[in-house]
Scaffold this motif. Structure first.
Motif, PDB file in Angstrom:
ATOM      1  N   ASP A  62      50.046 117.478   5.919  1.00  0.00           N
ATOM      2  CA  ASP A  62      51.504 117.537   5.718  1.00  0.00           C
ATOM      3  C   ASP A  62      52.147 116.580   6.714  1.00  0.00           C
ATOM      4  O   ASP A  62      52.208 116.878   7.915  1.00  0.00           O
ATOM      5  CB  ASP A  62      52.034 118.959   5.947  1.00  0.00           C
ATOM      6  N   LEU A  63      52.630 115.424   6.230  1.00  0.00           N
ATOM      7  CA  LEU A  63      53.217 114.426   7.113  1.00  0.00           C
ATOM      8  C   LEU A  63      54.515 113.886   6.531  1.00  0.00           C
ATOM      9  O   LEU A  63      54.777 113.991   5.330  1.00  0.00           O
ATOM     10  CB  LEU A  63      52.236 113.261   7.342  1.00  0.00           C
ATOM     11  N   ASP A  64      55.303 113.306   7.416  1.00  0.00           N
ATOM     12  CA  ASP A  64      56.514 112.586   7.035  1.00  0.00           C
ATOM     13  C   ASP A  64      56.178 111.097   7.088  1.00  0.00           C
ATOM     14  O   ASP A  64      55.863 110.570   8.157  1.00  0.00           O
ATOM     15  CB  ASP A  64      57.647 112.934   8.016  1.00  0.00           C
ATOM     16  N   GLN A  65      56.258 110.416   5.939  1.00  0.00           N
ATOM     17  CA  GLN A  65      55.853 109.017   5.886  1.00  0.00           C
ATOM     18  C   GLN A  65      56.685 108.146   6.816  1.00  0.00           C
ATOM     19  O   GLN A  65      56.156 107.264   7.501  1.00  0.00           O
ATOM     20  CB  GLN A  65      55.970 108.488   4.448  1.00  0.00           C
ATOM     21  N   VAL A  66      58.000 108.395   6.872  1.00  0.00           N
ATOM     22  CA  VAL A  66      58.864 107.600   7.744  1.00  0.00           C
ATOM     23  C   VAL A  66      58.489 107.808   9.206  1.00  0.00           C
ATOM     24  O   VAL A  66      58.414 106.854   9.992  1.00  0.00           O
ATOM     25  CB  VAL A  66      60.347 107.956   7.504  1.00  0.00           C
ATOM     26  N   ALA A  67      58.228 109.064   9.588  1.00  0.00           N
ATOM     27  CA  ALA A  67      57.856 109.355  10.971  1.00  0.00           C
ATOM     28  C   ALA A  67      56.510 108.735  11.321  1.00  0.00           C
ATOM     29  O   ALA A  67      56.346 108.152  12.396  1.00  0.00           O
ATOM     30  CB  ALA A  67      57.813 110.870  11.193  1.00  0.00           C
ATOM     31  N   LEU A  68      55.522 108.844  10.415  1.00  0.00           N
ATOM     32  CA  LEU A  68      54.204 108.257  10.690  1.00  0.00           C
ATOM     33  C   LEU A  68      54.303 106.739  10.786  1.00  0.00           C
ATOM     34  O   LEU A  68      53.660 106.120  11.647  1.00  0.00           O
ATOM     35  CB  LEU A  68      53.216 108.645   9.587  1.00  0.00           C
ATOM     36  N   THR A  69      55.111 106.133   9.933  1.00  0.00           N
ATOM     37  CA  THR A  69      55.299 104.678   9.986  1.00  0.00           C
ATOM     38  C   THR A  69      55.896 104.262  11.325  1.00  0.00           C
ATOM     39  O   THR A  69      55.462 103.285  11.942  1.00  0.00           O
ATOM     40  CB  THR A  69      56.209 104.217   8.838  1.00  0.00           C
ATOM     41  N   ARG A  70      56.884 105.019  11.801  1.00  0.00           N
ATOM     42  CA  ARG A  70      57.485 104.693  13.096  1.00  0.00           C
ATOM     43  C   ARG A  70      56.478 104.870  14.230  1.00  0.00           C
ATOM     44  O   ARG A  70      56.447 104.072  15.169  1.00  0.00           O
ATOM     45  CB  ARG A  70      58.727 105.554  13.333  1.00  0.00           C
ATOM     46  N   ILE A  71      55.645 105.902  14.157  1.00  0.00           N
ATOM     47  CA  ILE A  71      54.616 106.126  15.183  1.00  0.00           C
ATOM     48  C   ILE A  71      53.673 104.937  15.263  1.00  0.00           C
ATOM     49  O   ILE A  71      53.435 104.366  16.340  1.00  0.00           O
ATOM     50  CB  ILE A  71      53.824 107.409  14.863  1.00  0.00           C
ATOM     51  N   LEU A  72      53.128 104.539  14.118  1.00  0.00           N
ATOM     52  CA  LEU A  72      52.137 103.463  14.110  1.00  0.00           C
ATOM     53  C   LEU A  72      52.780 102.115  14.422  1.00  0.00           C
ATOM     54  O   LEU A  72      52.166 101.266  15.086  1.00  0.00           O
ATOM     55  CB  LEU A  72      51.431 103.425  12.749  1.00  0.00           C
ATOM     56  N   ASN A  73      54.016 101.893  13.973  1.00  0.00           N
ATOM     57  CA  ASN A  73      54.712 100.650  14.304  1.00  0.00           C
ATOM     58  C   ASN A  73      54.960 100.555  15.809  1.00  0.00           C
ATOM     59  O   ASN A  73      54.833  99.469  16.402  1.00  0.00           O
ATOM     60  CB  ASN A  73      56.041 100.559  13.558  1.00  0.00           C
ATOM     61  N   THR A  74      55.328 101.679  16.437  1.00  0.00           N
ATOM     62  CA  THR A  74      55.568 101.683  17.880  1.00  0.00           C
ATOM     63  C   THR A  74      54.286 101.366  18.640  1.00  0.00           C
ATOM     64  O   THR A  74      54.288 100.570  19.582  1.00  0.00           O
ATOM     65  CB  THR A  74      56.117 103.050  18.319  1.00  0.00           C
ATOM     66  N   LEU A  75      53.174 101.983  18.226  1.00  0.00           N
ATOM     67  CA  LEU A  75      51.893 101.705  18.879  1.00  0.00           C
ATOM     68  C   LEU A  75      51.493 100.244  18.692  1.00  0.00           C
ATOM     69  O   LEU A  75      50.991  99.599  19.626  1.00  0.00           O
ATOM     70  CB  LEU A  75      50.804 102.624  18.322  1.00  0.00           C
ATOM     71  N   LEU A  76      51.724  99.698  17.496  1.00  0.00           N
ATOM     72  CA  LEU A  76      51.367  98.304  17.236  1.00  0.00           C
ATOM     73  C   LEU A  76      52.238  97.356  18.052  1.00  0.00           C
ATOM     74  O   LEU A  76      51.744  96.390  18.646  1.00  0.00           O
ATOM     75  CB  LEU A  76      51.507  97.998  15.741  1.00  0.00           C
ATOM     76  N   GLU A  77      53.546  97.628  18.094  1.00  0.00           N
ATOM     77  CA  GLU A  77      54.451  96.763  18.853  1.00  0.00           C
ATOM     78  C   GLU A  77      54.086  96.770  20.334  1.00  0.00           C
ATOM     79  O   GLU A  77      54.030  95.708  20.979  1.00  0.00           O
ATOM     80  CB  GLU A  77      55.890  97.240  18.664  1.00  0.00           C
ATOM     81  N   ASN A  78      53.844  97.955  20.902  1.00  0.00           N
ATOM     82  CA  ASN A  78      53.464  98.025  22.315  1.00  0.00           C
ATOM     83  C   ASN A  78      52.142  97.326  22.564  1.00  0.00           C
ATOM     84  O   ASN A  78      51.936  96.695  23.604  1.00  0.00           O
ATOM     85  CB  ASN A  78      53.371  99.479  22.759  1.00  0.00           C
ATOM     86  N   SER A  79      51.221  97.428  21.606  1.00  0.00           N
ATOM     87  CA  SER A  79      49.929  96.771  21.739  1.00  0.00           C
ATOM     88  C   SER A  79      50.094  95.259  21.794  1.00  0.00           C
ATOM     89  O   SER A  79      49.498  94.583  22.631  1.00  0.00           O
ATOM     90  CB  SER A  79      49.028  97.161  20.561  1.00  0.00           C
ATOM     91  N   LEU A  80      50.921  94.707  20.908  1.00  0.00           N
ATOM     92  CA  LEU A  80      51.124  93.263  20.878  1.00  0.00           C
ATOM     93  C   LEU A  80      51.882  92.774  22.102  1.00  0.00           C
ATOM     94  O   LEU A  80      51.602  91.694  22.637  1.00  0.00           O
ATOM     95  CB  LEU A  80      51.864  92.870  19.594  1.00  0.00           C
TER      96      LEU A  80
END
Length: 304
Positions: free
Chosen positions: A182-200
């Protein structure tokens, strides 16, 4: 007004278990025939079955002083975000036009690029503050849906900009590729985008996502590895993983504050979907061995 069909309605939320939220409450019919006041109340719900059937217990109470303070904080941050977004948008647009139309010498061109990047970073910080405020005051609009985890991850991958897609590698254990969550697609997208942005930002080449079974039954782990072959084994890489653990104040320098704010957004969004964010201080003994990583752990549910 929330209709009975709205997923955010307490009676619908109660189907997922007990919980609470700060809501505006108004009587449908006023006792004296006059229009009733809209009042801020903390509403709690809990399913009960002790009375020979299935019922939902709703409790309404006044806000406590701390809760009122959080509501005032949210109002302030909302106003601040609105006031900052307009000049930031104008500034960003002007810098972009200047970048397209000007043929500047290299030092000035680099300075212009830095100004554009910093303006974008300020806008991202405003967005993160607004999200944290909504989460703290139970005003974040959740839209949880039940689906295979693979579907959520594929939608995120397809939403990435073409130049960022090569920076992500997805590795899934096929034996659990159909596990449901049970997930929220918008919330999961923001989570992974934040991790990717910080990684880069930290000089990494991107992310490695490894989905595997959790040792504790009933959970699935999404291990997010920071992919940087050049930095493997380097102390800077080990610090990069530590950026997602707030118990190391001695590292609070440089971009730490920005990334720590991103960590707070990630941690609260994961918790809001019933999951846990685990910071891995050692290299994972998985297919992403050799990368520093964090783990997103979500409960597995039965398919619809």
């Amino acid at each position: 007004m929330l209709t009975l069909s709205d997923p955010q309605h307490p009676l619908n939320q109660a189907r997922l278990g007990e919980g609470h939220a700060s809501l505006l409450v108004q009587a449908i019919v006023a006792l004296a025939g006059d229009e009733s006041d809209v009042l801020q109340r903390m509403v709690s719900w809990r399913p009960i079955s002790e009375l020979g059937g299935v019922f939902t217990l709703l409790t309404f109470r006044d806000l406590e002083p701390l809760e009122k303070s959080l509501q005032q904080q949210r109002a302030f941050i909302n106003t601040l975000a609105h006031e900052l977004r307009t000049p930031l948008a104008i500034l960003t647009g002007s810098l972009r036009r200047l970048e397209r139309k000007s043929d500047l010498a290299q030092p000035l061109d680099r300075a212009l690029g830095d100004a554009i990047d910093e303006t974008k970073r300020m806008a991202a910080l405003v967005d993160k503050l607004l999200i944290l405020s909504e989460l703290d005051t139970d005003h974040f609009h959740w839209n949880l849906k039940r689906a295979p985890l693979r579907d959520f991850l594929d939608r995120w991958l397809h939403s990435l900009e073409p130049d960022k897609r090569p920076s992500v590698s997805l590795q899934i254990n096929e034996s659990i590729s159909t596990c449901w969550v049970d997930l929220d697609q918008v919330a999961l997208t923001r989570i992974l985008n934040t991790l990717l942005e910080n990684s880069l930002i930290d000089g990494s080449e991107g992310l490695v996502l490894c989905v595997d079974e959790c040792r504790s039954s009933g959970f699935v782990d999404v291990v997010v590895g920071f992919n940087s072959a050049e930095m493997a084994g380097n102390q800077q890489l080990s610090r990069q993983g530590s950026r997602f653990s707030s118990d190391e104040p001695e590292l609070a320098q440089g971009d730490w504050n920005a990334n720590n704010l991103g960590f707070s957004v990630v941690k609260n969004l994961v918790a809001g979907m019933g999951g846990m964010l685990l910071s891995n201080s050692t290299h994972m003994e998985t297919s992403i061995n050799g990368y520093d990583s964090v783990t997103l752990r979500f409960p597995v549910v039965a398919p619809d």
